[in-house]
Design a protein around this motif. Structure first.
Motif, mmCIF file in Angstrom:
data_model
loop_
_atom_site.group_PDB
_atom_site.id
_atom_site.type_symbol
_atom_site.label_atom_id
_atom_site.label_comp_id
_atom_site.label_asym_id
_atom_site.label_seq_id
_atom_site.Cartn_x
_atom_site.Cartn_y
_atom_site.Cartn_z
ATOM 1 N N TRP A 23 0.834 -1.205 0.000
ATOM 2 C CA TRP A 23 0.000 0.000 0.000
ATOM 3 C C TRP A 23 0.867 1.252 0.000
ATOM 4 O O TRP A 23 2.025 1.217 0.389
ATOM 5 N N VAL A 24 0.255 2.335 -0.458
ATOM 6 C CA VAL A 24 0.844 3.656 -0.343
ATOM 7 C C VAL A 24 -0.295 4.678 -0.354
ATOM 8 O O VAL A 24 -1.261 4.526 -1.097
ATOM 9 N N HIS A 32 -3.102 3.598 -3.261
ATOM 10 C CA HIS A 32 -2.906 2.351 -4.016
ATOM 11 C C HIS A 32 -2.752 1.222 -3.011
ATOM 12 O O HIS A 32 -2.058 1.388 -1.990
ATOM 13 N N MET A 33 -3.356 0.081 -3.315
ATOM 14 C CA MET A 33 -3.169 -1.091 -2.469
ATOM 15 C C MET A 33 -3.171 -2.350 -3.331
ATOM 16 O O MET A 33 -3.808 -2.383 -4.389
ATOM 17 N N ILE A 90 3.792 0.639 -6.686
ATOM 18 C CA ILE A 90 3.222 1.248 -5.485
ATOM 19 C C ILE A 90 4.325 1.871 -4.628
ATOM 20 O O ILE A 90 4.230 3.027 -4.225
ATOM 21 N N HIS A 91 5.366 1.107 -4.377
ATOM 22 C CA HIS A 91 6.424 1.594 -3.490
ATOM 23 C C HIS A 91 7.247 2.717 -4.112
ATOM 24 O O HIS A 91 7.778 3.566 -3.378
ATOM 25 N N ASN A 92 7.352 2.756 -5.417
ATOM 26 C CA ASN A 92 8.129 3.812 -6.073
ATOM 27 C C ASN A 92 7.310 5.065 -6.381
ATOM 28 O O ASN A 92 7.872 6.065 -6.839
ATOM 29 N N ALA A 112 6.507 0.041 1.861
ATOM 30 C CA ALA A 112 7.885 -0.155 1.401
ATOM 31 C C ALA A 112 8.811 -0.434 2.576
ATOM 32 O O ALA A 112 9.735 -1.243 2.469
ATOM 33 N N VAL A 113 8.560 0.201 3.709
ATOM 34 C CA VAL A 113 9.386 -0.018 4.892
ATOM 35 C C VAL A 113 9.264 -1.469 5.367
ATOM 36 O O VAL A 113 10.242 -2.062 5.818
#
Length: 181
Positions: free
Chosen positions: A54-55, A62-63, A144-146, A165-166
């Protein structure tokens, strides 16, 4: 009606995008982000929502999700309905410099719709895309992470607070996630 963007596989893993009406940068205030996170935690604990990545960006979320109990379409509907109400309450009770403008925008977005009384925070739909192979899943997790990196908000994806991302970097993030295996 098109079948392209619907939840068609009850046991599938989906990439979904939920967007604030008019692409308003609502999630620049952490209070509203925490409203979303609280509701996602509730859906995880009580509706069987599995969040794989997710972000939360300033104007959208976004998930990558799946569900073991309740249909994803029902979870997304309930999530948006609840957070719509909760975010409006937070706007009204917070020292929000854009309070009048935000409430006006969300009120106008609701006007043409008979099914909504008052305010509309989220755009209709959630653009579900079935991720039916490992390549698609890896591609979407990276996308998502970028997202915050591409937006110039951070240099490294795992530095962005409101993202999984973490977790993928080996730390503990703000939401419990179910890693894609």
């Amino acid at each position: 009606m098109s079948e392209k963007y619907k939840f068609v596989d009850g046991e599938g893993i989906y990439h979904v995008t939920l967007t604030i009406v008019h692409w308003i940068d609502l999630f620049t205030r952490k209070e509203y982000v925490f409203d979303v996170l609280e509701s996602l935690r509730f859906c995880q604990a009580n509706k069987g929502l599995k969040i794989h990545a997710w972000v939360i960006m300033p104007s959208h979320l976004h998930m990558i999700v799946s569900s073991r109990d309740v249909p994803l379409s029902d979870i997304m509907r309930d999530f948006k309905k609840y957070t719509n109400k909760k975010i409006i309450e937070s706007i009204q009770s917070t020292n929000e410099s854009r309070k009048k403008w935000l409430l006006n925008a969300f009120s106008k977005a609701a006007l043409p719709l008979k099914r909504i009384n008052g305010f509309k925070v989220w755009m209709d739909g959630n653009h579900p895309i079935l991720l039916d192979n490992n390549f698609m899943m890896e591609q979407r997790v990276n996308y998502i992470h970028n997202n915050p990196v591409e937006a110039g908000m951070v240099m490294e994806s795992y530095h962005y607070t409101f993202s999984s991302a973490v977790d993928y970097a080996g730390q503990k993030g703000l939401l419990g996630i179910d890693f894609i295996e």
